[in-house]
Design a protein around this motif. Structure first.
Motif, PDB file in Angstrom:
ATOM      1  N   SER A 154       1.240   3.831  -9.449  1.00 20.53           N
ATOM      2  CA  SER A 154       2.210   4.468  -8.552  1.00 20.53           C
ATOM      3  C   SER A 154       2.809   5.699  -9.214  1.00 20.53           C
ATOM      4  O   SER A 154       2.674   5.905 -10.425  1.00 20.53           O
ATOM      5  CB  SER A 154       3.326   3.483  -8.196  1.00 20.53           C
ATOM      6  N   GLU A 179      -1.722   4.554  -5.773  1.00 20.15           N
ATOM      7  CA  GLU A 179      -1.774   3.896  -4.466  1.00 20.15           C
ATOM      8  C   GLU A 179      -0.505   4.090  -3.660  1.00 20.15           C
ATOM      9  O   GLU A 179      -0.470   3.812  -2.461  1.00 20.15           O
ATOM     10  CB  GLU A 179      -1.995   2.390  -4.658  1.00 20.15           C
ATOM     11  N   LYS A 180       0.592   4.477  -4.341  1.00 18.27           N
ATOM     12  CA  LYS A 180       1.843   4.647  -3.590  1.00 18.27           C
ATOM     13  C   LYS A 180       2.819   5.533  -4.359  1.00 18.27           C
ATOM     14  O   LYS A 180       2.784   5.591  -5.596  1.00 18.27           O
ATOM     15  CB  LYS A 180       2.489   3.294  -3.306  1.00 18.27           C
ATOM     16  N   PRO A 193       0.619   6.508   0.614  1.00 16.80           N
ATOM     17  CA  PRO A 193       1.783   5.828   1.201  1.00 16.80           C
ATOM     18  C   PRO A 193       3.064   6.033   0.381  1.00 16.80           C
ATOM     19  O   PRO A 193       3.010   6.074  -0.859  1.00 16.80           O
ATOM     20  CB  PRO A 193       1.373   4.360   1.200  1.00 16.80           C
ATOM     21  N   GLN A 194       4.190   6.154   1.088  1.00 19.94           N
ATOM     22  CA  GLN A 194       5.489   6.393   0.446  1.00 19.94           C
ATOM     23  C   GLN A 194       6.437   5.234   0.731  1.00 19.94           C
ATOM     24  O   GLN A 194       6.462   4.711   1.833  1.00 19.94           O
ATOM     25  CB  GLN A 194       6.121   7.683   0.974  1.00 19.94           C
ATOM     26  N   GLN A 195       7.217   4.862  -0.292  1.00 20.35           N
ATOM     27  CA  GLN A 195       8.271   3.854  -0.120  1.00 20.35           C
ATOM     28  C   GLN A 195       9.583   4.452  -0.559  1.00 20.35           C
ATOM     29  O   GLN A 195       9.674   5.013  -1.656  1.00 20.35           O
ATOM     30  CB  GLN A 195       7.981   2.616  -0.988  1.00 20.35           C
TER      31      GLN A 195
END
Ligand SMILES: [Zn+2]
Ligand SMILES: [Zn+2]
Length: 123
Positions: A23, A101-102, A120-122
Motif C-alpha cells: 500500500s 494494491e491500495k 483503490p483509495q481508502q
C-alpha cells in the motif's frame, strides 16, 4: 527473496515470504517521517530478518516506527500487539516484484499532488 537496506547501509533486512497488503500511505505521520508518501508491505515478524541498530520511535500508543539513527531512512512500521511488520518498498534493493494494491489515509494526503492511477483509495 526480498532484500532491503537504509541509505547508509547500517540496517539491512530480508524476507523469503510473500508480502501482503502492499500500500501507499498518505497519513500525516508517514508524510512527516518520510517526506512524502510511504509505500510498504507486511510480512509476519518471524519471516523478517533485520540487522543493524533500528531506532524504534513510538509515534502513538498504537504503533512504532523504525528508522536508521545514522541516515534517517524510515524503514519499518509496527502496530502494537500485531505479529506483522511493514517494511518500506522504497528501501528494497532491486525489483520488489510487488504492486501497490491500495492507497490508505487519503483524507490526510498532501494538497500538492493528485491520485490518478486508478488504484483503490481508502480514507
Ligand atoms: Zn542508515
Ligand atoms: Zn501512514
Amino acid at each position: 527473496m526480498i532484500r532491503g537496506s537504509c541509505l547508509c547501509g547500517d540496517i539491512r533486512f530480508e524476507t523469503a515470504a510473500q508480502p501482503q497488503a502492499a500500500s501507499m500511505c498518505h497519513c500525516s505521520q508517514c508524510r512527516k517521517q518520510s517526506g512524502g508518501i510511504w509505500a510498504s508491505a507486511d510480512v509476519h515478524d518471524e519471516d523478517l530478518a533485520i540487522t543493524g541498530p533500528v531506532n524504534w520511535f513510538e509515534a502513538t500508543a498504537k504503533a512504532k516506527r523504525g528508522s536508521c539513527p545514522r541516515c534517517g531512512s524510515f524503514l519499518f512500521w509496527k502496530g502494537t500487539g500485531e505479529d506483522t511488520t511493514s517494511f518500506a518498498l522504497g528501501a528494497v534493493d532491486g525489483n520488489s516484484g510487488l504492486r501497490v494494491e491500495k492507497h490508505i489515509f487519503t483524507a490526510s494526503k498532501g494538497d500538492y499532488y493528485t491520485l490518478a492511477d486508478g488504484v483503490p483509495q481508502q480514507d
